[in-house]
Design an enzyme around this catalytic site. Structure first.
Site, short mmCIF file in Angstrom:
data_model
loop_
_atom_site.label_atom_id
_atom_site.label_comp_id
_atom_site.label_asym_id
_atom_site.label_seq_id
_atom_site.Cartn_x
_atom_site.Cartn_y
_atom_site.Cartn_z
N GLU A 1 -11.07 -0.64 -4.58
CA GLU A 1 -10.06 -1.40 -3.92
C GLU A 1 -10.51 -2.90 -3.49
O GLU A 1 -11.71 -3.05 -2.96
CB GLU A 1 -9.31 -1.00 -2.80
CG GLU A 1 -8.43 0.43 -3.33
CD GLU A 1 -7.57 0.83 -2.19
OE1 GLU A 1 -6.61 -0.12 -1.82
OE2 GLU A 1 -7.55 2.24 -1.78
N CYS B 1 0.83 -1.13 0.04
CA CYS B 1 -0.17 0.05 -0.04
C CYS B 1 1.05 1.14 -0.09
O CYS B 1 1.47 1.44 1.05
CB CYS B 1 -0.86 -0.07 1.19
SG CYS B 1 -2.09 1.31 1.27
N HIS C 1 -3.49 -5.42 -10.21
CA HIS C 1 -4.49 -4.20 -10.59
C HIS C 1 -4.75 -4.23 -11.96
O HIS C 1 -4.31 -4.92 -12.73
CB HIS C 1 -3.50 -3.04 -10.47
CG HIS C 1 -3.27 -2.47 -9.06
ND1 HIS C 1 -4.08 -1.52 -8.45
CD2 HIS C 1 -2.30 -2.63 -8.41
CE1 HIS C 1 -3.82 -1.04 -7.39
NE2 HIS C 1 -2.74 -1.84 -7.16
N CYS D 1 -5.36 5.79 -3.72
CA CYS D 1 -4.95 4.51 -3.74
C CYS D 1 -3.50 4.76 -4.30
O CYS D 1 -3.35 4.69 -5.57
CB CYS D 1 -5.62 3.32 -4.32
SG CYS D 1 -4.90 1.64 -4.68
N GLY E 1 -2.58 1.83 -7.11
CA GLY E 1 -3.53 1.98 -7.82
C GLY E 1 -2.99 3.12 -8.99
O GLY E 1 -3.15 2.96 -10.32
#
Length: 301
Positions: A221, A89, A172, A230, A233
């Protein structure tokens, strides 16, 4: 890190200090378990902390653990609101890096995750830049359920389709759309996250490229739903946009919570992300109020 918020447990009541932090509104409850390895934070307990009605509320629960084997300053474990574990993250890494810098006095730190080590450096303007590692583009890397060219996947829902996929520590898929303002995340996000092509589910990004160096992005997410930002992302959006010939290797990615600066470095394929961090508040968790961990099988009798 402020050691008053670093995991001391009162002998009278089972409480644990926490910090509520966020990167562009992508919010986290941060627990320091380096001095308390027996928290037994099961998926049910993690979900209870993340619940926005009956818990503290967050997009992810972050638990700091010792980094075994050296080479990193801390191990960061990431739990989604449904209790599942995430690999990396970016926004949380910046938050944790800022805590470690305050603790150690060093502007460069390394945060270990289950997906690898993430070096981070403080920038003069107060933001943090994280090296998210290399973008992984193979179908097994994402991973996909079967072999496909990750630049174009045969997935569609109504008007959205033909995503590109990659792994930035997490799977992703980026869908490119002409007008992000017309898209409702909750219409397409849940089913796309669980498309059969994604055996580990996927984070779903909807990107509108408005200039070669500017991308508008909305994220669904996995295990969390819509979030205000994100980091991984945003990295995936830039990587996939460049692969499609829509942007250069550097762009500002604009999310509902704010902007991230993303660069896909040509020399080694690593993706760099820069953005702010903030602490919203601190508090204490009543561990006795969380769901009880399941009893070991041998103790059931």
């Amino acid at each position: 890190m402020d050691r008053a918020c670093a995991g001391r447990i009162s002998p009278a009541v089972m409480t644990l200090p926490f910090r509520k932090m966020h990167g562009l509104g992508n919010d986290f409850v941060v627990l320091d378990a380096r001095g308390r390895p027996d928290l037994r934070l099961t998926p049910a307990r993690a979900a209870a902390v993340a619940d926005r009605h009956t818990g503290v509320g967050c997009d992810q629960l972050i638990v700091l653990e010792p980094a075994e084997g050296g080479g990193a300053d801390v191990f960061m474990r990431i739990r989604n609101p449904d209790g599942s574990e995430a690999g990396a993250c970016g926004n949380a890494t910046r938050c944790v890096a800022s805590l470690l810098a305050a603790e150690t006095g060093r502007p460069r730190v390394t945060v270990r995750t289950v997906s690898g080590d993430l070096p981070a450096v403080a920038l003069p303007d107060g933001r943090w830049r994280v090296d998210m590692g290399p973008a992984r583009l193979g179908w097994r890397d994402v991973p996909l359920a079967r072999e496909f060219d990750t630049l174009h996947l045969p997935i569609s829902r109504g008007p959205v389709g033909d995503p590109a996929a990659c792994s930035i520590g997490n799977p992703h898929a980026t869908f490119f759309v002409p007008d992000l303002s017309r898209l409702r995340l909750d219409t397409f996000g849940p089913s796309l996250e669980r498309d059969p092509l994604f055996p580990e589910r996927a984070n779903i990004g909807f990107a509108q490229v408005v200039a070669p160096d500017r991308i508008l992005l909305a994220m669904w997410e996995r295990g969390a739903g819509p979030t205000r930002a994100c980091g991984s992302g945003a990295c995936a959006a830039l990587v996939n946009a460049h692969r499609r010939g829509l942007t250069g290797r550097r762009a500002t990615v604009v999310l509902p919570g704010g902007e991230l600066e993303i660069e896909w470095r040509e020399a080694d394929g690593h993706v760099l992300m820069a953005g702010p961090v903030a602490t919203a508040f601190t508090g204490e968790l009543d561990l006795d109020a969380l769901p009880e961990p399941a009893a070991p099988a041998h103790a059931a009798a």
